[in-house]
Design a protein around this motif. Structure first.
Motif, PDB file in Angstrom:
ATOM      1  N   ASN A 107       9.165  -3.256   5.944  1.00 15.37           N
ATOM      2  CA  ASN A 107      10.041  -4.050   5.093  1.00 15.37           C
ATOM      3  C   ASN A 107       9.841  -3.639   3.642  1.00 15.37           C
ATOM      4  O   ASN A 107       8.756  -3.808   3.092  1.00 15.37           O
ATOM      5  N   LEU A 108      10.874  -3.087   3.033  1.00 16.53           N
ATOM      6  CA  LEU A 108      10.795  -2.678   1.641  1.00 16.53           C
ATOM      7  C   LEU A 108      11.157  -3.826   0.719  1.00 16.53           C
ATOM      8  O   LEU A 108      12.151  -4.511   0.929  1.00 16.53           O
ATOM      9  N   ASN A 165       5.987  -1.520   0.134  1.00 18.31           N
ATOM     10  CA  ASN A 165       5.796  -2.227   1.396  1.00 18.31           C
ATOM     11  C   ASN A 165       4.333  -2.205   1.790  1.00 18.31           C
ATOM     12  O   ASN A 165       3.509  -1.580   1.122  1.00 18.31           O
ATOM     13  N   ASP A 184       0.797  -1.218   0.000  1.00 14.82           N
ATOM     14  CA  ASP A 184       0.000   0.000   0.000  1.00 14.82           C
ATOM     15  C   ASP A 184       0.834   1.274   0.000  1.00 14.82           C
ATOM     16  O   ASP A 184       0.302   2.376   0.145  1.00 14.82           O
ATOM     17  N   TYR A 185       2.126   1.136  -0.148  1.00 14.38           N
ATOM     18  CA  TYR A 185       3.003   2.308  -0.182  1.00 14.38           C
ATOM     19  C   TYR A 185       4.127   1.995  -1.146  1.00 14.38           C
ATOM     20  O   TYR A 185       4.765   0.940  -1.036  1.00 14.38           O
TER      21      TYR A 185
END
Lengths: 113, 117
Positions: free
Chosen positions: A100-101, A93, A31-32
């Motif tokens: 956590n990317l 993430n 969502d990002y």
């Protein structure tokens, strides 16, 4: 299994024209989304981000577009400048846990003067 | 200029050595991260510290030992590494890592390039 994919390893663009870098993801919980720029011998530098509640975010010459239904995002750079030549990483993430990317494999952009 | 400082920039060590990688940030960030990046691959998360406590360990071998002495510092202690551990080690930090909070980007240092002989 690569959850974030950048299918174009390289892109060449003339100075002054638009650069479009693409990214696809598979995890619907993301969502990002972020774009990072990386020069040789340096760490990734944060460029621009977008939350899943938006479909566009603009910052100067950089605009990120998000198409959630297609699980696709893109970075537009206009006008492109020679100093934009670098490797661009897409990352994503989710909010389910720690930050956590997940990174794509990168696209090398070359802006030709 | 990066606001996340990593030292040393380069490190060559033998498989029996003990060394430490250091990372420092003064942005007031309360989440700090270690990533490993192999050539032509994206960075992969190793550890996450949230408010100085280890919150994620991504199945990293015990020869890598992280430490967060305070909110500004993050160390990675290395012991008995293998040649396949040669890589670029990146440190990053971000504001609050709390789930449900407003997303904040991670800011990276320039990394330590580690070579294991």
């Amino acid at each position: 299994d690569q959850q974030v994919k950048q299918n174009s390893p390289s892109l060449s663009v003339q100075e002054g024209r638009i650069s479009i870098l693409n990214c696809d993801y598979t995890n619907s919980m993301f969502d990002y989304f972020l774009w990072y720029k990386k020069y040789p011998a340096e760490g990734p530098t944060f460029l621009i981000s977008i939350s899943s509640i938006k479909d566009k975010n603009e910052d100067g010459r950089f605009t990120v577009f998000l198409n959630k239904s297609a699980k696709h995002l893109s970075l537009h750079i206009v006008p492109s400048q020679p100093g934009d030549s670098a490797v661009y990483f897409c990352a994503a993430n989710d909010q389910t846990g720690a930050n956590n990317l997940f990174f794509g494999t990168g696209t090398r952009l070359t802006v030709i003067p | 200029d990066t606001e996340v400082t990593q030292t040393p920039k380069h490190l060559v060590m033998g498989m029996t050595n003990k060394k430490s990688l250091k990372c420092e940030q003064h942005m007031g960030h309360r989440a700090m991260y270690w990533y490993k990046q192999k050539a032509k691959k994206p960075p992969e998360l190793m550890f996450v510290y949230s408010y100085e406590k280890l919150s994620i360990n991504e199945s990293v071998p015990s020869r890598f030992s992280p430490e967060c002495p305070n909110s500004s510092l993050l160390n990675l202690h290395l012991h008995a590494l293998q040649p396949e551990d040669s890589a670029l080690y990146l440190c990053a930090s971000s504001l609050t890592p709390l789930p449900g909070s407003i997303n904040q980007p991670q800011h990276f240092g320039d990394g330590t390039r580690l070579s294991i002989l």
